[in-house]
Design a protein around this motif. Structure first.
Motif, PDB file in Angstrom:
ATOM      1  N   SER A   1     -22.891  32.328  30.564  1.00  0.00           N
ATOM      2  CA  SER A   1     -24.014  31.126  30.451  1.00  0.00           C
ATOM      3  C   SER A   1     -25.397  31.692  29.829  1.00  0.00           C
ATOM      4  N   ALA A   2     -25.634  32.725  29.795  1.00  0.00           N
ATOM      5  CA  ALA A   2     -26.876  33.301  28.887  1.00  0.00           C
ATOM      6  C   ALA A   2     -26.588  32.759  27.433  1.00  0.00           C
ATOM      7  N   THR A   3     -25.408  32.939  27.063  1.00  0.00           N
ATOM      8  CA  THR A   3     -25.306  32.571  25.398  1.00  0.00           C
ATOM      9  C   THR A   3     -24.655  31.414  25.203  1.00  0.00           C
ATOM     10  N   GLY A   4     -24.120  30.793  26.241  1.00  0.00           N
ATOM     11  CA  GLY A   4     -23.128  29.690  26.107  1.00  0.00           C
ATOM     12  C   GLY A   4     -21.855  29.847  25.378  1.00  0.00           C
ATOM     13  N   LEU A   5     -21.484  31.020  25.244  1.00  0.00           N
ATOM     14  CA  LEU A   5     -20.429  31.206  24.398  1.00  0.00           C
ATOM     15  C   LEU A   5     -19.057  31.517  25.300  1.00  0.00           C
TER      16      LEU A   5
ATOM     17  N   VAL B   1     -18.196  37.771  27.080  1.00  0.00           N
ATOM     18  CA  VAL B   1     -19.068  37.728  25.926  1.00  0.00           C
ATOM     19  C   VAL B   1     -19.507  39.421  26.035  1.00  0.00           C
TER      20      VAL B   1
ATOM     21  N   LEU C   1     -29.501  27.004  27.230  1.00  0.00           N
ATOM     22  CA  LEU C   1     -29.030  28.667  27.524  1.00  0.00           C
ATOM     23  C   LEU C   1     -29.184  28.491  29.174  1.00  0.00           C
ATOM     24  N   MET C   2     -28.362  29.040  29.905  1.00  0.00           N
ATOM     25  CA  MET C   2     -28.659  29.170  31.640  1.00  0.00           C
ATOM     26  C   MET C   2     -29.075  27.969  32.359  1.00  0.00           C
TER      27      MET C   2
ATOM     28  N   GLU D   1     -28.367  26.736  34.799  1.00  0.00           N
ATOM     29  CA  GLU D   1     -28.434  27.117  36.164  1.00  0.00           C
ATOM     30  C   GLU D   1     -29.815  27.759  36.703  1.00  0.00           C
TER      31      GLU D   1
ATOM     32  N   ARG E   1     -25.300  34.403  39.944  1.00  0.00           N
ATOM     33  CA  ARG E   1     -25.997  33.140  39.432  1.00  0.00           C
ATOM     34  C   ARG E   1     -25.759  32.993  38.018  1.00  0.00           C
ATOM     35  N   SER E   2     -25.979  33.789  37.207  1.00  0.00           N
ATOM     36  CA  SER E   2     -25.774  33.834  35.827  1.00  0.00           C
ATOM     37  C   SER E   2     -25.106  34.802  35.110  1.00  0.00           C
ATOM     38  N   THR E   3     -24.353  34.449  33.970  1.00  0.00           N
ATOM     39  CA  THR E   3     -23.416  35.658  33.436  1.00  0.00           C
ATOM     40  C   THR E   3     -23.630  35.726  31.985  1.00  0.00           C
TER      41      THR E   3
ATOM     42  N   TYR F   1     -26.407  22.459  23.380  1.00  0.00           N
ATOM     43  CA  TYR F   1     -26.488  22.995  24.692  1.00  0.00           C
ATOM     44  C   TYR F   1     -27.712  23.778  24.964  1.00  0.00           C
TER      45      TYR F   1
ATOM     46  N   PHE G   1     -26.599  35.631  17.267  1.00  0.00           N
ATOM     47  CA  PHE G   1     -27.396  35.044  18.022  1.00  0.00           C
ATOM     48  C   PHE G   1     -28.940  35.242  18.276  1.00  0.00           C
TER      49      PHE G   1
ATOM     50  N   LEU H   1     -28.464  40.210  30.670  1.00  0.00           N
ATOM     51  CA  LEU H   1     -27.355  39.592  30.373  1.00  0.00           C
ATOM     52  C   LEU H   1     -27.245  39.566  28.717  1.00  0.00           C
ATOM     53  N   TYR H   2     -28.432  39.515  28.125  1.00  0.00           N
ATOM     54  CA  TYR H   2     -28.490  39.690  26.684  1.00  0.00           C
ATOM     55  C   TYR H   2     -28.261  40.719  26.071  1.00  0.00           C
TER      56      TYR H   2
ATOM     57  N   HIS I   1     -29.257  38.965  18.379  1.00  0.00           N
ATOM     58  CA  HIS I   1     -28.260  39.848  18.922  1.00  0.00           C
ATOM     59  C   HIS I   1     -27.115  39.374  18.057  1.00  0.00           C
TER      60      HIS I   1
ATOM     61  N   TYR J   1     -22.867  39.215  19.245  1.00  0.00           N
ATOM     62  CA  TYR J   1     -22.043  39.330  20.434  1.00  0.00           C
ATOM     63  C   TYR J   1     -20.762  39.252  19.857  1.00  0.00           C
ATOM     64  N   GLU J   2     -19.634  39.737  20.615  1.00  0.00           N
ATOM     65  CA  GLU J   2     -18.347  39.175  20.415  1.00  0.00           C
ATOM     66  C   GLU J   2     -17.878  38.545  21.834  1.00  0.00           C
ATOM     67  N   ALA J   3     -17.103  37.584  21.616  1.00  0.00           N
ATOM     68  CA  ALA J   3     -16.591  36.730  22.757  1.00  0.00           C
ATOM     69  C   ALA J   3     -15.222  36.974  22.651  1.00  0.00           C
TER      70      ALA J   3
END
Ligand SMILES: Nc1nc2c(c(=O)[nH]1)N[C@H]1C(S)=C(S)[C@@H](COP(=O)(O)OP(=O)(O)OC[C@H]3O[C@@H](n4cnc5c(=O)[nH]c(N)nc54)[C@H](O)[C@@H]3O)O[C@H]1N2
Ligand SMILES: Nc1nc2c(c(=O)[nH]1)N[C@H]1C(S)=C(S)[C@@H](COP(=O)(O)OP(=O)(O)OC[C@H]3O[C@@H](n4cnc5c(=O)[nH]c(N)nc54)[C@H](O)[C@@H]3O)O[C@H]1N2
Ligand code: SF4
Ligand code: SF4
Ligand code: SF4
Ligand code: SF4
Ligand code: SF4
Ligand SMILES: [Mo]
Lengths: 998, 250, 316
Positions: free
Chosen positions: C211-215, C221, B198-199, B201, C206-208, B196, B80, C309-310, B63, B65-67
Motif C-alpha cells: 500500500s505504501a508503494t501502490g505496487l 514489494v 499512496l497509503m 488508509e 494497517r499499512s504494507t 493513485y 520510485f 515500509l519504504y 528508491h 523496488y522489486e515486486a
C-alpha cells in the motif's frame, strides 16, 4: 519576533526571490554526454545549474550528475597548484611548485625525448573530449604513441559499426524515437547519450505504440521499464542475434530490395580456396565489385545504377573464369545452419527457444507489416527519385554489454547485419546516423607510424583505420611499433589504441621502454586499469639501477585521484566551469539524427587555485617545444590567446576552411561547416547558448548513406571526402585480407605465433565464440559471470568526491539472484569473497530477482582507495566499496609458446571487462564488514584543508525578495506524447522546449 | 489559525509521477537539492559530507523496488521517487505545536516556517511518507516546498517556473499542475492512467498521484503468430537452392 | 522509533510527578493525610521536580529549545501544544494547593477542592501527553486506545508508589489507602500493559509495503536499492529496529520489575505489617522505576513507523 506565545505566526513566503546576478550558458562535463547548461551565478558562486531548454542534446533536462555540478566546483579534492613528486611514487609526497618551473620541467623532459626519439613518449589522454586537438598536438610532436580511452571503453562498438555500416551505436547514432515501433536495447545501463536516451525512452513509452525489448543480464534502470526483459547470459548476444537472423532467413523475412541496393549482399566473392584472392570480391578492371544480373545473365558493376534490378543472392557461378558466389550465399549458409537455430542456442543464451522465435516473429511483423511512410520525396545516390520515405520501424541500440566482451566486435557486427537484413538502417522508425556519420567503410584515414627523424611531425594522425595488413604498425619481423601494441598482429583493428596496456607494457619493456609517460584525465592507478594491484607495481617498478622502469610520468588531473600520487609532475587542470573547451565536429560532437551540431564550454568562474586549463598548457608546451603549427616563424606563439584562440583560428590543413568549430565561419560569420576563421566566432557561440546546430533538410533526414542530397551536403561540410554512396559491408573483405595473410598470402604475414588467431578471428562474417576468460577457466570452479554497471548518478571515479552524489551511493554491493544465492548458501547482506582466477575481492551481497541467475553484478567505480579524493579514511567508499578491477587480469593465460595476449577482443583490442568469471563464497565471520584488498591509505593532498564537518552550501545565496507574483505554470511530462493518448490534454509539443503554450 | 486551511481554495498544486517510465536516475532528487539549497528553506545542510556517514537534507529520494509474484513466477523492478505529497489532511500540519508547519490556503502547498520551527520532530513522526527532513545543524524541520519560490518566480523565464524535479526529469516522468481542477491536464493524465494515492488508509488524502507501471507487452500483441519456415531442410539447403535463380529484390 | 533518552525521561518522570500530584490532592482533600509542612515541601518539591525536569528534558529533544515557548500557540489542533498549555495551566491550581499546604498548613476544604482540580488537570495533562503519541496514525503501535490508558494508569501507579514511600518515610497519613491503591493500580497498569502487548501482536497491519508503494498488483514489494547509502534522519529516527527475542526479554523484565515485584512488595506490607513499610515501599518504588523506564524504552523501540515500509519493512 511575535511576543504573544499564543498567536499564530503567519509566514509571508517570498515567491519571487532574485535567483541570480547573472545566468551563463555553457556545456556540462559531469560526464561525457555534453548537455547544455544554464549556470545561475550569485555573489560569484553557483546558485543553480539547469538544463538549457534550447540545447539539442538535453532539451532542458539535466541528470543527477549534472545537477551536482555545484559540489564538484566546491570539492575539497580539487588540486590547487602544480606538484612535483619528492617521495617515492605512491607515497603522495609532493612539493608545490610554480607554473614556470612545472612548464620548464615538462618542456625539458618532452624536449629531450623529442630530440632523441619521439617514439619514447607515450601520450595517452583518457576521458578526453578534445581528441582532435590532443591528437593534432601528438602529430606535431611526432608521437605515434598516442591514444585516448576508447580502447578500454567501447572500440568494439565503434569498429563493428564503422566496418559494417559506416556509423556506430555509442553516441554516434540513435533510434528514431518518434517513429520506431519496436526498439531493442542490448547491454546498456546508461551510455554517453544518457539524457537523449532517457528523453527518447520516455517519449517512446508515453507514445505507447512501440514495444521496448531490453536484452541484458540485469533488469535495472532502462531495462526495468522495458516491455520485455530478455535476461541473457553475458557474452552470448551474438548467438541470440544469429538465432533471430536464422528465423528471419528461414521465413524469408529479409528486405532483399534494400540489400540489393544498399549492401554488398549480392556482390560476388571469389570462391577458390587456397588462392591468394579467395574470399575477396571479384572486381572489374576499374576496381568495381560485381553482381550477377539474373535477367541479363551476366556480371555487372555492383555500383552501377541498375545493379539492384535483379541481382543473384545465391548460387555458384563462374565469372571471368573465376568461381564466385554472392556474398549473401556465405551469409545465408552460415546463419541458416542448424547450429544457430533457436533450439540449438537456447541453453547457451539462457533464453527459451520459444521466446527467441516469438521475438523474431515480432521483429518481422513490425518490419514488414507495419511500415511507416513519410510523404517526402528524395533522390538516391544514383539519381533515382523516390516519392516517399518508407521505413521498417525496428530499431536497435547497443553499448558496452556487447562491446566489453572479447567476442564483442563480431557481436556488434552481427547486430548491424540484422539491421541491414531488415532494411531498418537510417529509415523512418529505424536506427539513424548522426553527423558526421555515415562515413566510408571504413573511413579513409590510416594511422601514422613512427617518424623517420626526431623533430619531425608524424606523416598523419596517429589513429586511423586499417584496411589491410599493409596498414599495420609493425616492424619487419611483425613486432608491434606502438607501446600499447595497437595496430599490431595482436589486435589489428585497435582503432582507439589500447590505453589499458600501456603501463603493463612500458613497465615490462614489452615491446620497449618509454622515457616519458604523459597522461591526462584517466585514473589509471584505479578504475580504468585491469589488475589494479599489478598496475600499481608497474607504476613503481624499478630496474637494477634503482630507477623507475617508467622513468618520468607527467599527469594532468583536476582532483586528488588515486593516480596523482603515482606520477612525478602534476599539471593541475581547472574544472569544467573554469575553462574553454570545444566539442568539435572533428571529434565527438553534439549532432543528432536531425542535424549536425557542435558546442563550446566557456569559463564562467575564475579558477580557484593556481591551476590552468590543460588545453592551454598543451598549447603553451607546444610553443615552448617549438612544435609545428604552434610557433610562428618569428618564434612567437601561433595561438597566444591559448586554447580559445586555437578554437577560433586553427584550420585543419591551411586554407581548408575546416576548423574545430563549424558554426559561423567566414569573415562575416555567415558560413557553416567550411569557411575562413571568423574572429567573432566564439562570441556568436556564446550568444547562441554556446552551441551551434544546423538541421538537415527534410529530404536529407533519412537514407543518408545513399541519399544524394545528404551526401552532397556532407561532402560540402567536409564530413566525407567524396559523395559516393556508402554501401553496407555485411561480408567484410578487409577482414578476409587478414585471414588470407594468416593463410600465407601476401608480403605482410603474421608471425607464426599469431597465425592461427588471425585466421580464426578475422572471419569476414560474424562468428560467435565463447569469451576468452570463460573458455580458459574451469567453469565449475568459477561458475558465475561478474559484471559492473554504471550508476546513473555517478561518473566513474570522479563522482565520489561529490558531497551530494556520494550520499546516494557510498558503497557498492554485489547483486545476486536469490535462487543462486540460496544454492550458494548466501543470505542477503552477507559478506562474500568474489574470487576469480586472478585474485579475490571482498564485498557485501544484495539479493534480487531481476538478474540472470548465472550472473552477479555491482556498480562500477564506487570503491575508492583510502585517502584518495580527500575523503576521510573511514569513508564507506574505501572500507565497504570494492572494485572488480582488482580481480580482472589484463592478460590472458599464456598460449602455446608462452605468448600472453591482452585480455581484449582479438580484432579491436577492446578491453574485455565483462568476461570476468568468479566464484562467490561467504567469508569467515571475522572477515565480514570491510572490503579487501585494502591498499595503504594515501595521504591527503598536500595542503588540503581539513574536510568540513558540515556543509551549509547555499545559505548565503538565498534571494532577496522582489515581491512580484506570477502564475504557476502547469507542466505535463511528455505532453505531446500524452496528448496523443489522452483525450482533452493540451498538446504542448513537450514541456522541454522554450516558448511552448503555458 | 492553526490547523488546516479553513477556506481552502480549490487549487491543489501537486506532482504526478509516472512509474512506467521512471528509470531511477536520481536527477529529480539532485536537482531538487540544488535548487532548494539556496531556496526557501536554505540550506539543505549536509553533515559529514566527506566522511564516514554523509547525511544531508533531501526533499526527494528515489528508491528501487522489486515486486515479486512468487506464485506466478514473475517479478518487476520499479523505480520510485518519494517526496511530500502535499496532503489535504496533512497530519504533519495538525500535529505541529508552533504553527511552523502549515498548508497554504491559496494552493495547498504544505510548508514549514523554519524561523519559528522548534525542531520537535513531531511532524516527521506524523507524516506516513517520510517526507520531512530534519536539519540537525539548524535544529529545524525542512521539506519539499513544491518549489514555491520557483513556480511563481517572476525573475525566472516562464519555462523555468515549474518545480526543479519536474523540469529536470530526463524521461518526462514527472508532471506538475492543479490536481484540484478535474479539467486540468494533470487531472486528465491521472484519470486516463489510473493514477493513485499512496497509503490511502492513512487518511491523509495526498494530492500527489503516482501513475502505475503499465502491463508488460510480452504476449502476442506485436506479432499475430510465429514465423512460417519456408523450408525445413537441414541447414536451409532447400532455401538456398531456391534462391539461386530467383529475383528477390523485386 | 528511536528511543530518545530525553523523551523517555520526560514521559516517565512527568507522568510520575503528575501522578504524585493527584495523590497529594486526593489524600489531602479527603483528609487522609495532614498538611504537614515538611512532608509538603518534600512531596510537592518532588512532584514539581519530576514534572519540571521532565518538561525541561522534553525540550532537550528540541532542535531549537530557545523557541520552545512557541509550542503553545497551536492548542486548537496540536496535542503537543495542548500538553504544553495544560502543563502551564496545571501549575496554577497545583501551585496554589502546594502553597496552601506548605505555607498555610491547609490541604482540606476549599483548598482541597483546588487541589483536586489540580489533580484533575494533572491527569488531563498526562492524557494530552499520551495523545501526542496516540494521535499519530503513522505509528500504529501508538495510535490506539491503549496508549492513553497506559500513560494514565502508569502515571497514577508511579505517583501512588512515590506517595506511599513518602508516607512511609515520614510515617504520616493513612497508609492503607495508598497500599490498596498502589496494589490496585499496579495490577491495573500491568494488565493494561499486557493487553497492549497482545494487541500489538494481534492487530492486523494497517499499512504494507504494497500500500505504501501502490505496487501490490505486481506482487510482494521488496526494496532493492535505498535512495542513500548511509542512514538518514528518517532511518535514525524511525528506523530503529529491535530484535523480537530481545524485545521479549525486555518485556519480561518490564513486567516483573515494573509491576509484579512492586505489587508483591506492597502486598507483602499488608501481610508483614507496617514495620516493613519503609523498606518495602522504597524497594517497590525503585523496582517500578526501573520497570517503567524499560517499559517506556520499549514503547518507543517497539513502535514501528509506516515510513519503514519504504525501506524494506513488509508491514506495519
Ligand atoms: N570494472 C570495470 N572497469 C572499467 C569499466 C567497467 O565497465 N568495469 N569501464 C571502463 C571504461 S568504459 C572507462 S571509459 C574507464 C573510465 O575510467 P577513467 O578514464 O579513469 O575515468 P574517471 O574515473 O572518470 O576519471 C578520469 C580522471 O579524470 C579526472 N578528471 C575529472 N575531471 C577532470 C578535468 O576537468 N580535467 C582533468 N585533467 N582531469 C579531470 C578525474 O579526477 C580522474 O582522475 O573505466 C573503465 N574501467
Ligand atoms: N552515469 C554515468 N554515465 C556514463 C558513465 C558513467 O560512469 N556514469 N560512463 C560513460 C562511459 S565512459 C561509457 S563507456 C558509457 C557506457 O555505457 P553503458 O554501455 O550503458 O555502460 P555499462 O554500465 O558498462 O553497462 C553495460 C550494460 O551491459 C550489460 N551487460 C553486460 N554484459 C552483457 C552481455 O553480455 N549482454 C548484454 N546484452 N548485456 C550485457 C550490463 O548488465 C550493463 O547493464 O557510459 C557513459 N555514461
Ligand atoms: S548527462 Fe548529465 S552529467 Fe552528462 S553532460 Fe548531460 S547533464 Fe551533464
Ligand atoms: S528524474 Fe525522472 S526518471 Fe529520474 S528518478 Fe526522477 S522521476 Fe525517475
Ligand atoms: S506527505 Fe507528509 S509532509 Fe507532506 S503533507 Fe503529507 S503528511 Fe505532510
Ligand atoms: S518540528 Fe517544527 S514544523 Fe515540525 S512539528 Fe515541530 S515545530 Fe512544527
Ligand atoms: S517540488 Fe521542488 S521541492 Fe518538491 S521534490 Fe520537487 S524539486 Fe524538490
Ligand atoms: Mo567508457
Amino acid at each position: 519576533m511575535n511576543a504573544n506565545p499564543f498567536a499564530t505566526v503567519k509566514e509571508d513566503v517570498d515567491l519571487s526571490p532574485e535567483v541570480a546576478d547573472e545566468v551563463k550558458n555553457t556545456t556540462c562535463y559531469m560526464c561525457a554526454c555534453r548537455c547544455g547548461i544554464r549556470v545561475h551565478l550569485k555573489n560569484g558562486k553557483v546558485r543553480y545549474i539547469e538544463g538549457n531548454p534550447d540545447h539539442p542534446v538535453n532539451q532542458g533536462v539535466l541528470c543527477g550528475k549534472g545537477s551536482a555540478g555545484i559540489m564538484q566546483q566546491y570539492s575539497p579534492a580539487k588540486l590547487k597548484k602544480p606538484l612535483l613528486r619528492v617521495g617515492e611514487r605512491g607515497s603522495g609526497e609532493f612539493k608545490e611548485i610554480e607554473w614556470d618551473e612545472a612548464l620548464e620541467l615538462a618542456t625539458k623532459w618532452l624536449g629531450d625525448v623529442r630530440a632523441r626519439d619521439p617514439g619514447k613518449l607515450a601520450f595517452f589522454t583518457g576521458r578526453d573530449q578534445s581528441q582532435s586537438f590532443t591528437g593534432w598536438w601528438a602529430t606535431q610532436y611526432g608521437a605515434h604513441n598516442f591514444a585516448a580511452h576508447g580502447g578500454f571503453c567501447s572500440v568494439n562498438m565503434a569498429a563493428g559499426g564503422l566496418y559494417t555500416l559506416g556509423g556506430a551505436f555509442w553516441e554516434f547514432g540513435e533510434p528514431d524515437w518518434d517513429l520506431t515501433k519496436y526498439f531493442m536495447l542490448f547491454g546498456v545501463a546508461e551510455d554517453h547519450d544518457s539524457n537523449p536516451i532517457k528523453i527518447g525512452l520516455g517519449k517512446m513509452k508515453t507514445r505507447g505504440e512501440a514495444k521496448f525489448v531490453a536484452v541484458n543480464p540485469s533488469r535495472n534502470g532502462y531495462n526495468a521499464i522495458a516491455d520485455e526483459w530478455v535476461g541473457v547470459r553475458p557474452g552470448t548476444d551474438g548467438l541470440f542475434v544469429f538465432a533471430i537472423i536464422h528465423e528471419l532467413l528461414r521465413a524469408e523475412k529479409i528486405d532483399f530490395a534494400s540489400l540489393a541496393r544498399y549492401s554488398n549482399a549480392p556482390w560476388l566473392v571469389i570462391d577458390e580456396p587456397g588462392k591468394p584472392d579467395h574470399g575477396l570480391f571479384l572486381r572489374d578492371a576499374k576496381g568495381n565489385p560485381l553482381v550477377w544480373d539474373l535477367t541479363r545473365k551476366k556480371a555487372i558493376n555492383a555500383m552501377g545504377p541498375d545493379a539492384d534490378a535483379a541481382p543473384a543472392f545465391a548460387g555458384a557461378r563462374t565469372v571471368k573464369k573465376r568461381n564466385v558466389v554472392p556474398s549473401f550465399q556465405h551469409l545465408a549458409t552460415r546463419y541458416l545452419s542448424d547450429e544457430f537455430s533457436p533450439d540449438a542456442v537456447a541453453d547457451t543464451i539462457g533464453v527459451p527457444a520459444d521466446t527467441i522465435r516469438r521475438i523474431a516473429a515480432e521483429i518481422a511483423h513490425v518490419a514488414f507489416e507495419e511500415e511507416v511512410v513519410i510523404e517526402q520525396p528524395w533522390t538516391d545516390a544514383w539519381g533515382r527519385k523516390h516519392d516517399k520515405m518508407i521505413g521498417r520501424p525496428v530499431s536497435f541500440h547497443a553499448m558496452r554489454g556487447i562491446s566489453a566482451h572479447s567476442n564483442g566486435f563480431h557481436t556488434c557486427r552481427a547486430l548491424h547485419i540484422l539491421q541491414a537484413l531488415l532494411g531498418s538502417v537510417d529509415v523512418p522508425g529505424g536506427w539513424r546516423y548522426k553527423a558526421p556519420f555515415p562515413k566510408p567503410i571504413p573511413p579513409g584515414v590510416r594511422p601514422a607510424g613512427p617518424v623517420a627523424n626526431p623533430g619531425e611531425p608524424l606523416a598523419g594522425p596517429p589513429l586511423g583505420f586499417i584496411k589491410s595488413p599493409n596498414d599495420l604498425l609493425v616492424d619487419e619481423a611483425g613486432a608491434p611499433l606502438r607501446i600499447d601494441k595497437a595496430y599490431s598482429w595482436e589486435h589489428p583493428l585497435s582503432l582507439h589504441g589500447m590505453m589499458h596496456m600501456v603501463l603493463h607494457n612500458a613497465a615490462n619493456a614489452d615491446p620497449y621502454k618509454v622515457d616519458v609517460l604523459f597522461m591526462y584525465m584517466a585514473n589509471m592507478a584505479w578504475n580504468s586499469s585491469m589488475n589494479v594491484p599489478g598496475t600499481l607495481d608497474y607504476f613503481t617498478a624499478k630496474d637494477d639501477d634503482g630507477d623507475y622502469k617508467i622513468p618520468k610520468i607527467i599527469y594532468s588531473d583536476a582532483f586528488w585521484s588515486e593516480t596523482v600520487p603515482y606520477c612525478d609532475l602534476i599539471l593541475p587542470d581547472t574544472t569544467y566551469l573554469e575553462r574553454w573547451d570545444c566539442i568539435s565536429m572533428l571529434d565527438r560532437p553534439i549532432s543528432s539524427a536531425h542535424g549536425a551540431g557542435d558546442s563550446i564550454r566557456q569559463p564562467i568562474l575564475k579558477p580557484e587555485g593556481d591551476v590552468r586549463p590543460f588545453q592551454d598548457v598543451l598549447i603553451d608546451l607546444g610553443h615552448r617545444l617549438g612544435l609545428p603549427g604552434m610557433i610562428r616563424e618569428d618564434g612567437s606563439a601561433t595561438y597566444p590567446g591559448g586554447y580559445v584562440d586555437y578554437m577560433a583560428n586553427h584550420e585543419r590543413g591551411a586554407g581548408s576552411g575546416i576548423g574545430p568549430l563549424a558554426g559561423w565561419r567566414g569573415k562575416d560569420g555567415t558560413e557553416h561547416g567550411r569557411g575562413a576563421p571568423n574572429p567573432d566566432q566564439i562570441g556568436r557561440y556564446i550568444e547562441n547558448g554556446c552551441f551551434w546546430t544546423q538541421n538537415l533538410a527534410d529530404e536529407q533526414l533519412y537514407f543518408k548513406p545513399f541519399n544524394r542530397s545528404y551526401l552532397d551536403h556532407a561532402k560540402a561540410m567536409g564530413w566525407i571526402g567524396h559523395a559516393d554512396p556508402i554501401v553496407f559491408q555485411l561480408y567484410n573483405e578487409d577482414l578476409q585480407k587478414f585471414r588470407l595473410a594468416a593463410q600465407g598470402h601476401g608480403d605482410k604475414q603474421p608471425p607464426e605465433e599469431h597465425r592461427e588467431r588471425i585466421e580464426t578471428y578475422f572471419d569476414p562474417l560474424p562468428i560467435w565464440y565463447m569469451p576468452f576468460e570463460e573458455a580458459e577457466v574451469d567453469r565449475e570452479q568459477y561458475p558465475l559471470h561478474a559484471l559492473s554497471q554504471r550508476p546513473m548518478h555517478m561518473y566513474h571515479s570522479w563522482g565520489s568526491q561529490n558531497a551530494w552524489l556520494r550520499q546516494i551511493t557510498s558503497a557498492n554491493k554485489l547483486h545476486m539472484h536469490v535462487d543462486t544465492a540460496a544454492s550458494f548458501g548466501i543470505d542477503d547482506d552477507d559478506w562474500v569473497w568474489i574470487e576469480s582466477r586472478h585474485g579475490r575481492v571482498k564485498g557485501q551481497v544484495k539479493l534480487i530477482t531481476g538478474v540472470n541467475p548465472q550472473t552477479v553484478w555491482t556498480w562500477n567505480a564506487i570503491g575508492k582507495r583510502k585517502g584518495a579524493w580527500n575523503l576521510s579514511e573511514d569513508a564507506p567508499e574505501a572500507n565497504k566499496g570494492f572494485l572488480l578491477n582488482h580481480i580482472i587480469s589484463e592478460v590472458l593465460a599464456p598460449g602455446k609458446n608462452g605468448q600472453r595476449y591482452s585480455n581484449s577482443d582479438p580484432v579491436t583490442g577492446q578491453a574485455a571487462w565483462f568476461d570476468l568469471r568468479v566464484n562467490v563464497t561467504k567469508c569467515a565471520a571475522h572477515e565480514a564488514g570491510f572490503t579487501e584488498p585494502m591498499f595503504e591509505a594515501l595521504p591527503r593532498e598536500p595542503h588540503a584543508a581539513p574536510n568540513p564537518p558540515v556543509s551549509r552550501y547555499g545559505a548565503d545565496l538565498k534571494g532577496t525578495p522582489t515581491g512580484k507574483k506570477a502564475d504557476a505554470k502547469a507542466w505535463v511530462g511528455n505532453r505531446h506524447e500524452n496528448a496523443t493518448n489522452i483525450a482533452g490534454l493540451a498538446d504542448g509539443k513537450g514541456n522541454h522546449t522554450k516558448g511552448d503554450a503555458s | 489559525m492553526t490547523s488546516l486551511p479553513q477556506n481552502p481554495s480549490k487549487v491543489k498544486l501537486g506532482l504526478v509521477i509516472d512509474l512506467d517510465i521512471c528509470v531511477g536516475c536520481h536527477a529529480c532528487a539532485v536537482n531538487c537539492k540544488e535548487w532548494n539549497t539556496s531556496g526557501k528553506m536554505a540550506p539543505l545542510t549536509d553533515m559529514d559530507p566527506y566522511g564516514a556517514k554523509p547525511d544531508g537534507v533531501w526533499f526527494n529520494r528515489v528508491h528501487t523496488y522489486e515486486a515479486v509474484d512468487e506464485a506466478a513466477g514473475t517479478s518487476r523492478t520499479v523505480h520510485f521517487p518519494r517526496s511530500c505529497l502535499h496532503c489535504d489532511d496533512a497530519p504533519c500540519v495538525t500535529v505541529c505545536p508552533t504553527g511552523a508547519s502549515y498548508k497554504r490556503e491559496e494552493d495547498g502547498i504544505v510548508l514549514i516556517n523554519t524561523d519559528i520551527c522548534i525542531g520537535c520532530k513531531l511532524c516527521s513522526w506524523a507524516c506516513p511518507y517520510g517526507a520531512r527532513e530534519y536539519d540537525e545543524d539548524e535544529g529545524v524541520m525542512k521539506k519539499c516546498t513544491l518549489c514555491v519560490d520557483k513556480i511563481y518566480n517572476e525573475n525566472l523565464p516562464p519555462e523555468s517556473r515549474v518545480p526543479a524535479c519536474v523540469s529536470t526529469c530526463p524521461t518526462g516522468a514527472r508532471s506538475f499542475g492543479d490536481l484540484g481542477d478535474p479539467n486540468s491536464d494533470v487531472s486528465k493524465l491521472v484519470a486516463a492512467r489510473d493514477g493513485y494515492a499512496l497509503m490511502p488508509e492513512q487518511g491523509t488524502r495526498p494530492v500527489n498521484r503516482y501513475l502505475p507501471p503499465r502491463p508488460k507487452k510480452v504476449g502476442d500483441e506485436m506479432a499475430p503468430r510465429l514465423l512460417d519456415h519456408h523450408d525445413d531442410s537441414a541447414d536451409g539447403a532447400g532455401l538456398l537452392a531456391r534462391w539461386v535463380d530467383k529475383v528477390l529484390s523485386a | 522509533m528511536h528511543p530518545a533518552k530525553s523523551v523517555i525521561y520526560f514521559t516517565t518522570a512527568s507522568g510520575a510527578g503528575y501522578g504524585l500530584m493527584v495523590w497529594l490532592a486526593v489524600m489531602g482533600a479527603f483528609g487522609f493525610i495532614p498538611a504537614d509542612r515538611t512532608f509538603g515541601i518534600v512531596g510537592f518539591g518532588l512532584a514539581f521536580f519530576l514534572i519540571i525536569s521532565g518538561l525541561l528534558s522534553s525540550t532537550g529533544h528540541l532542535g531549537r529549545p530557545e523557541r520552545a515557548w512557541r509550542a503553545l500557540s497551536q492548542w486548537r489542533s496540536s496535542w503537543l501544544s495542548r500538553e504544553g498549555v495544560a502543563a502551564i495551566l496545571t501549575f496554577g491550581p497545583t501551585g496554589i494547593y502546594a502553597l496552601s499546604w506548605v505555607v498555610q498548613g491547609q490541604n482540606g476544604g476549599p483548598v482541597g477542592m483546588i487541589g483536586l482540580a489540580g489533580g484533575g488537570m494533572s491527569l488531563i495533562t498526562v492524557y494530552f501527553t499520551s495523545m501526542i503519541y496516540a494521535s499519530l496514525k503513522a505509528i500504529p503501535a501508538w495510535s490506539n486506545r491503549w496508549t492513553s490508558l497506559g500513560y494514565l494508569s502508569m502515571a497514577l501507579m508511579s505517583g501512588a508508589l512515590i506517595m506511599l514511600a513518602l508516607q512511609a518515610g515520614f510515617g504520616l497519613g493513612h497508609m492503607a489507602v495508598m497500599i490498596k491503591a498502589s496494589v490496585a493500580l499496579l495490577a491495573l497498569a500491568g494488565v493494561l500493559k499486557l493487553a497492549y502487548w497482545r494487541a500489538l501482536q494481534s492487530d492486523p497491519a494497517r499499512s504494507t509495503a504494497e500500500s505504501a508503494t501502490g505496487l501490490g498488483q505486481f506482487g510482494n514489494v521488496h526494496m532493492i536499492e535505498s535512495p542513500h547509502g548511509e542512514d538518514n534522519y528518517l532511518l535514525k529516527e524511525m528506523g530503529y529496529k529491535i530484535a523480537r527475542k530481545h524485545a521479549n526479554k525486555l518485556r519480561r523484565i518490564a513486567l516483573v520489575t515494573g509491576f509484579i515485584l512492586p505489587m508483591a512488595m506492597v502486598a507483602a506490607i499488608m501481610v508483614l505489617g507496617l514495620p516493613y513499610v519503609v523498606v518495602l515501599s522504597f524497594l517497590a518504588l525503585i523496582s517500578a522505576g526501573v520497570g517503567l523506564v524499560v517499559e517506556r524504552w520499549l514503547f518507543f523501540a517497539e513502535a514501528k513507523h509506516v515510513v519503514t515500509l519504504y525501506y524494506g519493512n513488509r508491514n506495519v
